[in-house]
Design a protein around this motif. Structure first.
Motif, PDB file in Angstrom:
ATOM      1  N   THR A   6      78.342  85.009  10.435  1.00 24.95           N
ATOM      2  CA  THR A   6      77.611  86.142   9.931  1.00 24.95           C
ATOM      3  C   THR A   6      78.572  86.778   8.903  1.00 24.95           C
ATOM      4  OG1 THR A   6      76.347  86.694  11.991  1.00 24.95           O
ATOM      5  CG2 THR A   6      76.908  88.543  10.361  1.00 24.95           C
ATOM      6  N   THR A   7      78.178  86.757   7.683  1.00 25.39           N
ATOM      7  CA  THR A   7      78.837  87.512   6.745  1.00 25.39           C
ATOM      8  C   THR A   7      78.410  88.918   6.496  1.00 25.39           C
ATOM      9  OG1 THR A   7      79.444  85.388   5.507  1.00 25.39           O
ATOM     10  CG2 THR A   7      79.711  87.384   4.266  1.00 25.39           C
ATOM     11  N   VAL A   8      79.101  89.948   6.736  1.00 22.60           N
ATOM     12  CA  VAL A   8      78.813  91.325   6.364  1.00 22.60           C
ATOM     13  C   VAL A   8      78.903  91.680   5.135  1.00 22.60           C
ATOM     14  CG1 VAL A   8      78.772  93.691   7.256  1.00 22.60           C
ATOM     15  CG2 VAL A   8      78.790  91.701   8.857  1.00 22.60           C
ATOM     16  N   ALA A   9      77.996  92.162   4.353  1.00 27.40           N
ATOM     17  CA  ALA A   9      78.101  92.726   2.881  1.00 27.40           C
ATOM     18  C   ALA A   9      77.706  94.119   2.891  1.00 27.40           C
ATOM     19  CB  ALA A   9      77.389  91.671   2.005  1.00 27.40           C
ATOM     20  N   GLN A  10      78.451  95.259   2.237  1.00 28.38           N
ATOM     21  CA  GLN A  10      78.123  96.564   2.029  1.00 28.38           C
ATOM     22  C   GLN A  10      77.226  96.592   0.755  1.00 28.38           C
ATOM     23  OE1 GLN A  10      81.027  99.408   2.391  1.00 28.38           O
ATOM     24  NE2 GLN A  10      79.479 100.710   3.007  1.00 28.38           N
ATOM     25  N   VAL A  11      76.392  97.232   0.865  1.00 28.68           N
ATOM     26  CA  VAL A  11      75.175  97.741  -0.220  1.00 28.68           C
ATOM     27  C   VAL A  11      75.542  99.062  -0.719  1.00 28.68           C
ATOM     28  CG1 VAL A  11      73.290  97.318  -1.303  1.00 28.68           C
ATOM     29  CG2 VAL A  11      73.807  95.807   0.470  1.00 28.68           C
ATOM     30  N   ALA A  12      75.684  99.322  -1.981  1.00 28.53           N
ATOM     31  CA  ALA A  12      76.038 100.589  -2.393  1.00 28.53           C
ATOM     32  C   ALA A  12      75.157 101.730  -1.979  1.00 28.53           C
ATOM     33  CB  ALA A  12      76.263 100.629  -3.754  1.00 28.53           C
ATOM     34  N   SER A  13      73.745 101.584  -2.294  1.00 24.88           N
ATOM     35  CA  SER A  13      72.729 102.579  -1.991  1.00 24.88           C
ATOM     36  C   SER A  13      71.835 102.205  -1.245  1.00 24.88           C
ATOM     37  CB  SER A  13      72.289 103.132  -3.492  1.00 24.88           C
ATOM     38  OG  SER A  13      71.612 102.122  -3.882  1.00 24.88           O
ATOM     39  N   GLU A  14      70.903 103.046  -0.782  1.00 30.42           N
ATOM     40  CA  GLU A  14      69.759 102.715  -0.026  1.00 30.42           C
ATOM     41  C   GLU A  14      68.719 101.966  -0.656  1.00 30.42           C
ATOM     42  OE1 GLU A  14      69.031 104.673   3.156  1.00 30.42           O
ATOM     43  OE2 GLU A  14      67.000 103.761   3.457  1.00 30.42           O
ATOM     44  N   GLU A  15      68.642 102.538  -2.063  1.00 29.99           N
ATOM     45  CA  GLU A  15      67.692 101.800  -2.849  1.00 29.99           C
ATOM     46  C   GLU A  15      68.106 100.470  -3.045  1.00 29.99           C
ATOM     47  OE1 GLU A  15      67.380 103.224  -6.894  1.00 29.99           O
ATOM     48  OE2 GLU A  15      65.828 102.306  -7.205  1.00 29.99           O
ATOM     49  N   ALA A  16      69.311 100.114  -3.253  1.00 27.37           N
ATOM     50  CA  ALA A  16      69.708  98.574  -3.544  1.00 27.37           C
ATOM     51  C   ALA A  16      69.471  97.886  -2.123  1.00 27.37           C
ATOM     52  CB  ALA A  16      71.300  98.607  -3.862  1.00 27.37           C
ATOM     53  N   PHE A  17      69.825  98.496  -1.285  1.00 23.98           N
ATOM     54  CA  PHE A  17      69.521  97.923   0.103  1.00 23.98           C
ATOM     55  C   PHE A  17      68.057  97.589   0.320  1.00 23.98           C
ATOM     56  CE2 PHE A  17      68.379  98.373   4.638  1.00 23.98           C
ATOM     57  CZ  PHE A  17      69.488  97.570   5.283  1.00 23.98           C
ATOM     58  N   THR A  18      66.956  98.229  -0.014  1.00 23.32           N
ATOM     59  CA  THR A  18      65.565  97.859   0.258  1.00 23.32           C
ATOM     60  C   THR A  18      65.436  96.849  -0.578  1.00 23.32           C
ATOM     61  OG1 THR A  18      65.312 100.352   0.584  1.00 23.32           O
ATOM     62  CG2 THR A  18      63.506  99.007   0.071  1.00 23.32           C
ATOM     63  N   GLN A  19      65.999  96.759  -1.937  1.00 19.68           N
ATOM     64  CA  GLN A  19      65.565  95.935  -2.938  1.00 19.68           C
ATOM     65  C   GLN A  19      66.117  94.655  -2.470  1.00 19.68           C
ATOM     66  OE1 GLN A  19      66.886  97.109  -7.032  1.00 19.68           O
ATOM     67  NE2 GLN A  19      65.193  98.837  -7.049  1.00 19.68           N
ATOM     68  N   LEU A  20      67.230  94.512  -2.160  1.00 20.33           N
ATOM     69  CA  LEU A  20      68.028  93.465  -1.784  1.00 20.33           C
ATOM     70  C   LEU A  20      67.160  92.521  -0.598  1.00 20.33           C
ATOM     71  CD1 LEU A  20      71.761  93.725  -1.222  1.00 20.33           C
ATOM     72  CD2 LEU A  20      70.479  91.649  -2.524  1.00 20.33           C
ATOM     73  N   GLY A  21      66.689  93.513   0.413  1.00 22.19           N
ATOM     74  CA  GLY A  21      65.833  93.032   1.495  1.00 22.19           C
ATOM     75  C   GLY A  21      64.450  92.427   0.922  1.00 22.19           C
ATOM     76  N   ASP A  22      63.762  93.147  -0.100  1.00 26.10           N
ATOM     77  CA  ASP A  22      62.738  92.488  -0.674  1.00 26.10           C
ATOM     78  C   ASP A  22      63.123  91.024  -1.322  1.00 26.10           C
ATOM     79  OD1 ASP A  22      61.223  94.766  -0.199  1.00 26.10           O
ATOM     80  OD2 ASP A  22      61.222  95.518  -2.104  1.00 26.10           O
ATOM     81  N   LEU A  23      64.109  90.947  -2.076  1.00 25.98           N
ATOM     82  CA  LEU A  23      64.666  89.594  -2.791  1.00 25.98           C
ATOM     83  C   LEU A  23      64.745  88.701  -1.779  1.00 25.98           C
ATOM     84  CD1 LEU A  23      65.579  88.112  -5.191  1.00 25.98           C
ATOM     85  CD2 LEU A  23      67.658  89.069  -5.023  1.00 25.98           C
ATOM     86  N   PHE A  24      65.501  89.173  -0.843  1.00 23.79           N
ATOM     87  CA  PHE A  24      65.709  87.882   0.177  1.00 23.79           C
ATOM     88  C   PHE A  24      64.547  87.442   0.747  1.00 23.79           C
ATOM     89  CE2 PHE A  24      70.254  87.349   0.856  1.00 23.79           C
ATOM     90  CZ  PHE A  24      70.921  87.675  -0.433  1.00 23.79           C
ATOM     91  N   ARG A  25      63.596  88.215   1.201  1.00 25.24           N
ATOM     92  CA  ARG A  25      62.223  87.994   1.646  1.00 25.24           C
ATOM     93  C   ARG A  25      61.559  87.114   0.941  1.00 25.24           C
ATOM     94  NH1 ARG A  25      62.879  92.551   4.782  1.00 25.24           N
ATOM     95  NH2 ARG A  25      62.661  93.800   3.148  1.00 25.24           N
ATOM     96  N   VAL A  26      61.363  87.350  -0.591  1.00 32.60           N
ATOM     97  CA  VAL A  26      60.865  86.698  -1.534  1.00 32.60           C
ATOM     98  C   VAL A  26      61.181  85.207  -1.459  1.00 32.60           C
ATOM     99  CG1 VAL A  26      60.571  86.394  -3.881  1.00 32.60           C
ATOM    100  CG2 VAL A  26      59.914  88.648  -2.863  1.00 32.60           C
ATOM    101  N   LEU A  27      62.655  85.202  -1.565  1.00 33.50           N
ATOM    102  CA  LEU A  27      63.361  83.689  -1.532  1.00 33.50           C
ATOM    103  C   LEU A  27      63.203  82.901  -0.480  1.00 33.50           C
ATOM    104  CD1 LEU A  27      66.471  84.904  -3.316  1.00 33.50           C
ATOM    105  CD2 LEU A  27      64.736  83.568  -4.286  1.00 33.50           C
TER     106      LEU A  27
END
Ligand code: DLZ
Length: 295
Positions: A6-27
């Motif tokens: 498990t690699t833990v990566a901090q995301v700067a903002s709530e918005e970026a967090f949501t967007q990243l989740g979307d991207l990873f699901r899309v991928l």
């Protein structure tokens, strides 16, 4: 026993967090079990393979988080589409590199997703490198909804099958609120309920549970054939995976053995099959989307 990395990566903002989740699901990442408490929240994404690489001497000039993929160009196109939807055009060009050849016989592109979070996607030029020989489903049920259709006839057995299915779903990360249980009178009624549920398109998989006892069931063969055909037809017509957990036994004792006594719990096994098929279905549809993006 090592299970995974498990690699833990901090995301700067709530918005970026949501967007990243979307991207990873899309991928097409399989969603793992996340967490959410007063201090923050985490979303987890699972990959079938992982490496932990220690380096001494020169550090390679790559992001510390690397994702090995197949079809690098299609993944690049998918990331570009996603970035275009979420960033200004000039930022897309600045944050996404083109796939380039590396000196380690691979192609790689990087994407800058915000402060401190840069990802590299790469594909080995050697087609056999780390390549899974097949698309395989993961056994994570987190974030997916499942329906269980269970017959009341022979409830002493079907209740045990139901417990087995619930056990498998919970252990695979499925939330209680993501499970819907529908009780029907007997095995005969399973296909129509399963189909109604599948047609709502709310479920990643349907688990069907029942017991037909040859000795006690008039027209046993006819009923069994129709139940099996109906469940199969619902699966094929709707495209929603249906796991077949309808026991066909000579005696009650035999059925009890298959409901957790001596020969495993077929309800558990059916749920695991539904989870695996739901994951395969998801992967195949992501592949399809990527192929369409590429075309
Ligand atoms: C009627 C019947 C019989 C004889 N046996 C079984 C059985 O072994 N397992 C089962 O799930 N259901 C049985 N049923 C009930 C039928 O499935 C159905 O519910 C009724 O015929 C009403 O349509």
């Amino acid at each position: 026993m090592i299970k995974g990395l498990t690699t833990v990566a901090q995301v700067a903002s709530e918005e970026a967090f949501t967007q990243l989740g979307d991207l990873f699901r899309v991928l097409g990442f399989e969603q793992g079990k996340g967490w959410n408490d007063a201090t923050g929240k985490g979303e987890s994404f699972l990959a079938p393979l992982g490496n932990l690489e220690f380096v001494t001497g020169r550090m390679p000039t790559v992001p510390s988080l690397l994702v090995e993929v197949t079809q690098l160009d299609a993944v690049h196109a998918a990331v570009e589409i996603w970035l275009t939807a979420h960033r200004r055009t000039e930022d897309v060009a600045a944050s996404l590199s083109a796939p380039t050849l590396t000196h380690w016989n691979s192609r790689l592109f990087t994407v800058d997703l915000g402060p401190g979070l840069s990802l590299g996607f790469w594909e080995s030029e050697n087609p056999l490198h780390n390549k899974p020989v097949a698309i395989e489903g993961d056994l994570s049920a987190a974030g997916k909804r499942f329906a269980i259709v269970v017959a009341r006839w022979n409830a002493v057995i079907t209740d045990r099958l139901l417990q087995g299915s619930l056990d498998a779903l919970h252990r695979s990360g499925c939330a209680k609120t993501d499970i819907e249980i529908v009780r029907v009178p007997g095995a005969w009624e399973i296909p129509s309920a399963a189909r109604t549920l599948a047609e709502t398109r709310r479920f990643a998989g349907i688990i069907t549970l029942g017991v037909l006892l040859r000795g006690e069931t008039a027209h046993y063969e006819a009923i069994y054939n129709e139940v099996a055909r109906g469940i199969g037809q619902s699966q094929q017509d709707t495209g929603v995976p249906h796991a077949f957990g309808v026991l066909t036994c000579e005696t009650l004792e035999q059925a009890l053995d298959r409901a957790g006594l001596k020969a495993g719990n077929k309800g558990f096994e059916a749920a695991i099959a539904a989870i695996e098929m739901a994951s395969i279905q998801q992967k195949l549809s992501v592949q399809q989307q990527l192929a369409e993006v590429k075309a």
